[in-house]
Motif scaffolding. Sequence first.
Motif, PDB file in Angstrom:
ATOM      1  N   LEU A  11      50.144 -50.393   6.134  1.00  0.00           N
ATOM      2  CA  LEU A  11      48.996 -50.621   7.013  1.00  0.00           C
ATOM      3  C   LEU A  11      49.082 -49.759   8.274  1.00  0.00           C
ATOM      4  O   LEU A  11      48.087 -49.182   8.718  1.00  0.00           O
ATOM      5  CB  LEU A  11      48.900 -52.103   7.375  1.00  0.00           C
ATOM      6  N   LEU A  12      50.284 -49.662   8.849  1.00  0.00           N
ATOM      7  CA  LEU A  12      50.469 -48.807  10.031  1.00  0.00           C
ATOM      8  C   LEU A  12      50.200 -47.338   9.703  1.00  0.00           C
ATOM      9  O   LEU A  12      49.567 -46.626  10.485  1.00  0.00           O
ATOM     10  CB  LEU A  12      51.884 -48.965  10.591  1.00  0.00           C
ATOM     11  N   THR A  13      50.677 -46.901   8.547  1.00  0.00           N
ATOM     12  CA  THR A  13      50.488 -45.504   8.148  1.00  0.00           C
ATOM     13  C   THR A  13      49.011 -45.168   8.016  1.00  0.00           C
ATOM     14  O   THR A  13      48.568 -44.104   8.460  1.00  0.00           O
ATOM     15  CB  THR A  13      51.230 -45.216   6.824  1.00  0.00           C
ATOM     16  N   SER A  14      48.246 -46.065   7.419  1.00  0.00           N
ATOM     17  CA  SER A  14      46.809 -45.792   7.283  1.00  0.00           C
ATOM     18  C   SER A  14      46.152 -45.697   8.654  1.00  0.00           C
ATOM     19  O   SER A  14      45.272 -44.856   8.871  1.00  0.00           O
ATOM     20  CB  SER A  14      46.134 -46.855   6.423  1.00  0.00           C
ATOM     21  N   THR A  15      46.591 -46.491   9.600  1.00  0.00           N
ATOM     22  CA  THR A  15      46.072 -46.410  10.964  1.00  0.00           C
ATOM     23  C   THR A  15      46.449 -45.080  11.601  1.00  0.00           C
ATOM     24  O   THR A  15      45.617 -44.431  12.246  1.00  0.00           O
ATOM     25  CB  THR A  15      46.621 -47.577  11.812  1.00  0.00           C
ATOM     26  N   TRP A  16      47.688 -44.648  11.418  1.00  0.00           N
ATOM     27  CA  TRP A  16      48.143 -43.372  11.987  1.00  0.00           C
ATOM     28  C   TRP A  16      47.338 -42.211  11.408  1.00  0.00           C
ATOM     29  O   TRP A  16      46.977 -41.292  12.132  1.00  0.00           O
ATOM     30  CB  TRP A  16      49.628 -43.164  11.735  1.00  0.00           C
ATOM     31  N   ILE A  17      47.075 -42.252  10.097  1.00  0.00           N
ATOM     32  CA  ILE A  17      46.306 -41.171   9.466  1.00  0.00           C
ATOM     33  C   ILE A  17      44.893 -41.127  10.040  1.00  0.00           C
ATOM     34  O   ILE A  17      44.369 -40.059  10.342  1.00  0.00           O
ATOM     35  CB  ILE A  17      46.290 -41.327   7.932  1.00  0.00           C
ATOM     36  N   ARG A  18      44.270 -42.289  10.195  1.00  0.00           N
ATOM     37  CA  ARG A  18      42.919 -42.328  10.777  1.00  0.00           C
ATOM     38  C   ARG A  18      42.906 -41.806  12.205  1.00  0.00           C
ATOM     39  O   ARG A  18      41.903 -41.291  12.672  1.00  0.00           O
ATOM     40  CB  ARG A  18      42.361 -43.750  10.723  1.00  0.00           C
ATOM     41  N   ARG A  19      44.030 -41.943  12.897  1.00  0.00           N
ATOM     42  CA  ARG A  19      44.117 -41.453  14.286  1.00  0.00           C
ATOM     43  C   ARG A  19      44.520 -39.985  14.369  1.00  0.00           C
ATOM     44  O   ARG A  19      44.705 -39.460  15.455  1.00  0.00           O
ATOM     45  CB  ARG A  19      45.098 -42.310  15.074  1.00  0.00           C
ATOM     46  N   GLY A  20      44.709 -39.336  13.214  1.00  0.00           N
ATOM     47  CA  GLY A  20      44.944 -37.897  13.207  1.00  0.00           C
ATOM     48  C   GLY A  20      46.382 -37.447  13.036  1.00  0.00           C
ATOM     49  O   GLY A  20      46.664 -36.257  13.163  1.00  0.00           O
ATOM     50  N   VAL A  21      47.310 -38.357  12.760  1.00  0.00           N
ATOM     51  CA  VAL A  21      48.678 -37.925  12.506  1.00  0.00           C
ATOM     52  C   VAL A  21      48.674 -37.115  11.208  1.00  0.00           C
ATOM     53  O   VAL A  21      48.090 -37.548  10.208  1.00  0.00           O
ATOM     54  CB  VAL A  21      49.636 -39.138  12.396  1.00  0.00           C
ATOM     55  N   PRO A  22      49.289 -35.942  11.192  1.00  0.00           N
ATOM     56  CA  PRO A  22      49.259 -35.094   9.996  1.00  0.00           C
ATOM     57  C   PRO A  22      49.915 -35.773   8.779  1.00  0.00           C
ATOM     58  O   PRO A  22      51.017 -36.303   8.871  1.00  0.00           O
ATOM     59  CB  PRO A  22      50.046 -33.851  10.407  1.00  0.00           C
ATOM     60  N   VAL A  23      49.215 -35.739   7.671  1.00  0.00           N
ATOM     61  CA  VAL A  23      49.666 -36.401   6.451  1.00  0.00           C
ATOM     62  C   VAL A  23      50.888 -35.710   5.846  1.00  0.00           C
ATOM     63  O   VAL A  23      51.849 -36.369   5.435  1.00  0.00           O
ATOM     64  CB  VAL A  23      48.516 -36.457   5.407  1.00  0.00           C
ATOM     65  N   GLY A  24      50.874 -34.385   5.785  1.00  0.00           N
ATOM     66  CA  GLY A  24      51.963 -33.644   5.153  1.00  0.00           C
ATOM     67  C   GLY A  24      53.333 -33.938   5.745  1.00  0.00           C
ATOM     68  O   GLY A  24      54.262 -34.305   5.020  1.00  0.00           O
TER      69      GLY A  24
END
Length: 148
Positions: A11-24
Amino acid sequence: MPVVILIVVGLLTSTWIRRGVPVGPMLAGSMLLQAAVWWAMPWTEGLVAGVVSLLLYGIGIGITPVCLFAMPSTILGSKRAGPGAFAAIMTGRNLGVLIGPVLLPQVLAITGVWSASGPVFGAITTLDAIGGVLLAVGLARMGRRGPD
């Protein structure tokens, strides 16, 4: 305990991705963390070391699938990422999920030692992590920071 960590971290990771943290880089880091836990297996026989390794592994396996699910829209853009892109990712992921439980008893049967699985799965996960690092570098060159 790892399952609870997996859910919370997912759940935290999905929030980070939505906030622009690079996925790779997140994907590569999670895979490197998992590989490190496998390689450290011979030294995690005590209670404290075992619990710490479960916590770290739970974090790694919580981040990885969320990053994988974000890959099609990260690479192609959300308007072009269709079911076919997800199918390819899920096929690869499911093969890994299938092979692990089949391979683990074979390693135990051949060696007779549970900790022998550490180097075997460590090597497999390290190779996988190298692919994740290469993917992260490729995505960084593309200039994509997350799904559209």
